[in-house]
Structures are given as C-alpha cells and as structure tokens.
Design a protein around this motif. Structure first.
Motif, PDB file in Angstrom:
ATOM      1  N   SER A  97     -10.902   4.872 -23.755  1.00  0.00           N
ATOM      2  CA  SER A  97      -9.488   3.398 -23.224  1.00  0.00           C
ATOM      3  C   SER A  97      -8.798   4.136 -24.434  1.00  0.00           C
ATOM      4  O   SER A  97      -7.631   3.581 -23.695  1.00  0.00           O
ATOM      5  N   LEU A  98      -8.717   4.614 -25.194  1.00  0.00           N
ATOM      6  CA  LEU A  98      -7.422   4.664 -25.549  1.00  0.00           C
ATOM      7  C   LEU A  98      -6.443   5.820 -25.125  1.00  0.00           C
ATOM      8  O   LEU A  98      -4.892   5.503 -24.582  1.00  0.00           O
ATOM      9  N   GLY A 102      -2.721   5.551 -23.719  1.00  0.00           N
ATOM     10  CA  GLY A 102      -1.529   6.512 -24.264  1.00  0.00           C
ATOM     11  C   GLY A 102      -1.509   7.136 -22.841  1.00  0.00           C
ATOM     12  O   GLY A 102       0.089   7.337 -22.446  1.00  0.00           O
ATOM     13  N   PHE A 103      -2.133   7.527 -21.789  1.00  0.00           N
ATOM     14  CA  PHE A 103      -1.927   7.965 -20.711  1.00  0.00           C
ATOM     15  C   PHE A 103      -0.743   7.031 -19.656  1.00  0.00           C
ATOM     16  O   PHE A 103       0.582   7.471 -19.498  1.00  0.00           O
ATOM     17  N   LEU A 104      -0.662   5.707 -19.622  1.00  0.00           N
ATOM     18  CA  LEU A 104      -0.594   4.444 -19.393  1.00  0.00           C
ATOM     19  C   LEU A 104       1.153   4.621 -20.181  1.00  0.00           C
ATOM     20  O   LEU A 104       1.798   4.339 -18.793  1.00  0.00           O
ATOM     21  N   HIS A 105       1.430   4.902 -20.937  1.00  0.00           N
ATOM     22  CA  HIS A 105       2.408   4.889 -22.077  1.00  0.00           C
ATOM     23  C   HIS A 105       3.097   5.826 -21.596  1.00  0.00           C
ATOM     24  O   HIS A 105       3.992   5.699 -21.867  1.00  0.00           O
ATOM     25  N   PHE A 165      -5.028  13.535 -13.822  1.00  0.00           N
ATOM     26  CA  PHE A 165      -5.815  11.888 -14.147  1.00  0.00           C
ATOM     27  C   PHE A 165      -5.378  10.613 -13.339  1.00  0.00           C
ATOM     28  O   PHE A 165      -6.550  10.265 -13.420  1.00  0.00           O
ATOM     29  N   ASP A 166      -4.250  10.807 -12.707  1.00  0.00           N
ATOM     30  CA  ASP A 166      -3.804   9.532 -11.601  1.00  0.00           C
ATOM     31  C   ASP A 166      -6.090   9.439 -10.377  1.00  0.00           C
ATOM     32  O   ASP A 166      -5.682   8.531 -10.103  1.00  0.00           O
ATOM     33  N   LEU A 167      -5.397  10.805  -9.758  1.00  0.00           N
ATOM     34  CA  LEU A 167      -6.254  11.188  -8.826  1.00  0.00           C
ATOM     35  C   LEU A 167      -7.950  10.483  -9.158  1.00  0.00           C
ATOM     36  O   LEU A 167      -8.108   9.503  -8.597  1.00  0.00           O
ATOM     37  N   VAL A 168      -8.411  10.690 -10.522  1.00  0.00           N
ATOM     38  CA  VAL A 168      -9.422  10.101 -10.746  1.00  0.00           C
ATOM     39  C   VAL A 168     -10.100   9.329 -12.293  1.00  0.00           C
ATOM     40  O   VAL A 168     -10.698   8.853 -11.934  1.00  0.00           O
ATOM     41  N   ASN A 169      -8.659   8.527 -11.785  1.00  0.00           N
ATOM     42  CA  ASN A 169      -8.336   6.481 -12.034  1.00  0.00           C
ATOM     43  C   ASN A 169      -8.742   7.063 -13.758  1.00  0.00           C
ATOM     44  O   ASN A 169      -9.560   6.137 -14.152  1.00  0.00           O
ATOM     45  N   GLY A 170      -8.629   8.253 -14.475  1.00  0.00           N
ATOM     46  CA  GLY A 170      -8.862   7.950 -15.778  1.00  0.00           C
ATOM     47  C   GLY A 170      -9.656   8.168 -15.916  1.00  0.00           C
ATOM     48  O   GLY A 170     -10.819   8.580 -15.425  1.00  0.00           O
ATOM     49  N   GLY A 241     -11.353   2.688 -15.271  1.00  0.00           N
ATOM     50  CA  GLY A 241     -10.390   3.365 -15.386  1.00  0.00           C
ATOM     51  C   GLY A 241      -9.511   2.605 -15.458  1.00  0.00           C
ATOM     52  O   GLY A 241      -9.145   1.856 -16.119  1.00  0.00           O
ATOM     53  N   ILE A 242      -8.017   3.756 -15.718  1.00  0.00           N
ATOM     54  CA  ILE A 242      -6.589   3.459 -15.881  1.00  0.00           C
ATOM     55  C   ILE A 242      -6.563   1.943 -14.839  1.00  0.00           C
ATOM     56  O   ILE A 242      -5.273   1.772 -16.012  1.00  0.00           O
ATOM     57  N   HIS A 243      -7.005   1.419 -14.202  1.00  0.00           N
ATOM     58  CA  HIS A 243      -5.929   1.225 -13.265  1.00  0.00           C
ATOM     59  C   HIS A 243      -6.959  -0.471 -14.068  1.00  0.00           C
ATOM     60  O   HIS A 243      -5.795  -1.249 -13.844  1.00  0.00           O
TER      61      HIS A 243
END
Length: 290
Positions: A97-98, A102-105, A165-170, A241-243
């Motif tokens: 999750s961290l 970090g990716f979203l940031h 990383f976006d493709l696999v939803n983080g 995931g990232i979403h």
C-alpha cells in the motif's frame, strides 16, 4: 568652491537609499521556493526515476542507503529522486500500500519507479537502473539476492514504468505484516502478459552482489497470521490496488542526508477492518514461567 560631503550627509543618503530599496523589495510578491527534488545529470533527455522506499522506523539504515544510492546512480547518470514513504499509524506495516501511495504521488513527474527495500544496497556496478522500456526489470534476482532464491521471486528491487504499474492496478492492499505481497504482484504481471527480465552476465553471487543491512535481532519481522489472513493472502487479489488504496498524507518534508535531497511522505494507511481485520493482529498471549 567644491561641494564637500560630510559624514552625516553620507549617512543620511545611505539610510534613505536602504529605506527605498526595502520598500521596493517588500512590495514584490513572495512565491514559496520549490526544492529541486530531481538529482540532475548530464543527460537531461533520460527518463526520470522515482525511487520509492516503503519505510517505518529504520533511520539508521536510511542514513546508509541515501549516500550509497547517490554514489551508485551518479555513475550511471540516472536522473532520480528518493521518496521515503513512511507509515505513520497504528496498523501493521503494509509495504504494498505504501508503494501504491508513492506511485500516485510521483506518477505525474516521473517516468518509472523503483520499488526499493531500504536495507538492500547494490554493490555490483553492472546492475543498471535504466528505464525498462520493454519489460519489468528485477535487479535483485533470485541468483544474486542474499536470501531469496525461488524463480518467481521479484522482491527487493524492481523497476517498472508507470504505464505498466497502472495497467496491473498497482499492488494488492491486503498484505498487512511481512511477506507475500511481491508474490501476488508477480501473478498480476504474469496475468497481464508483462515479461520480467533480470540482469545478465553478473559475475558476483548472493554473497557480494548486494549488501544486506537488515539486523534481524534488532528489527524482527512481523510474521503473525490472524483471522483468515493466511487463506486470503494466498490467493490472487482481483479487487484492490492503486484505485482504492485508502490513506491520508499527514505531511511531506524535503530534507537532506549528507547534503543529498530526499522527500519524506508521512502516510496514514486506513484499514478496512471488515475486509482485512488482520491489519491489527491481537498480541499473542505471554506464557507465564512456572
């Protein structure tokens, strides 16, 4: 008859000039300075790397990590910046999750990320941190990692471009405590048809490719399993995931370590205790000595 400037007149003129300039400067708009977070290199056309370090209470390791990585990456002319994603809550540590946070940031400003353990320092200069254009690049391969040697291992240090990383939803947000989040991420990459490559022709082995600075006697890994954690985390997570990572950023600090710029992001991860009650495992009962 010449004009003579006395000391008092000179003082008056200087004070007047200082006052006028002070008023002029005070009238200018003040724009907060933004620190130059990117380590500059000679090759400005290169892709920019965000090194994401999931972190909690490992300051001594960080002091060694930052200057080591600077020296290592400067030799490769990699434009990079280190982001310390520090978990600041009472939940168990959640590395995946961290990394999502970090990716979203960083995704708007950086072309690819390195998911990087703070206690793993590359020692072989043939380990390259270049942009992984056509693959996922696993630097700490099973052949060279000091501890893990199974074929599907992709932990330690992994480079991935932001589109992939976006493709696999983080990464999955289900992994509270230590372990298995990288194994689940490997399945995500495989299911998406993304190839994982590793360094070729590395002459060093598990003993000398990396320096592993984790002190297991001082920092014990949280390997507890509670509720139905073992059952859920052994399966592929097709939901989180990232979403949907839930978090608050408490603060962001641009600091220096040995004069090297680092960004520390203090994050509160929010646990869905209905879905993952193991974010706070009960402490095991202490056995009383007879």
């Amino acid at each position: 008859m010449g004009y003579r400037v006395t000391g008092s007149k000179c003082l008056t003129v200087c004070l007047g000039f200082t006052f006028v300039m002070g008023c002029f400067l005070a009238s200018l708009p003040i724009t907060p300075g933004q620190p130059n977070r990117l380590i500059s290199t000679k090759h400005h056309s290169k892709k920019k790397l965000a090194i994401l370090v999931p972190f909690r209470d490992r300051f001594e390791e960080l002091l060694e990590f930052v200057p080591h990585m600077h020296n290592f990456l400067t030799k490769q002319n990699i434009p990079y910046h280190i982001f310390i994603i520090q978990q600041k809550d009472s939940n168990r540590f959640n590395r995946a999750s961290l990394i999502n946070v970090g990716f979203l940031h960083t995704k708007k400003d950086y072309d690819y990320i390195a998911m990087h353990d703070v206690d793993l320092l590359p020692m072989n200069n043939d380990l390259k941190y270049d942009y992984p254009k056509d693959c996922i690049y696993h630097i700490s391969s099973p052949q060279t990692h000091p501890k893990y040697h199974y074929e599907t291992f992709i932990g330690g240090i992994l480079l991935i471009k932001r589109e992939d990383f976006d493709l696999v939803n983080g990464m999955s947000n289900n992994y509270w405590g230590w372990g298995l989040e990288d194994d689940e991420f490997y399945v995500r990459l495989r299911d998406a048809g993304l190839k994982v490559r590793r360094p070729d022709n590395i002459s060093t082995g598990p003993e000398n490719t990396f320096k592993h600075i984790h002190d297991k006697t001082y920092r014990k890994r949280d390997m507890r399993k509670c509720y139905n954690q073992r059952e859920v985390t052994r399966r592929r997570d097709r939901v989180t995931g990232i979403h949907d990572v839930k978090y608050n950023i408490h603060s962001t600090h641009n600091v220096t370590i040995d004069s090297l710029p680092v960004t520390v992001i203090n994050v509160e991860l929010i646990c869905n205790k209905t879905a993952t009650p193991w974010c706070q495992c009960p402490e095991p009962a202490k056995v009383k000595k007879p």
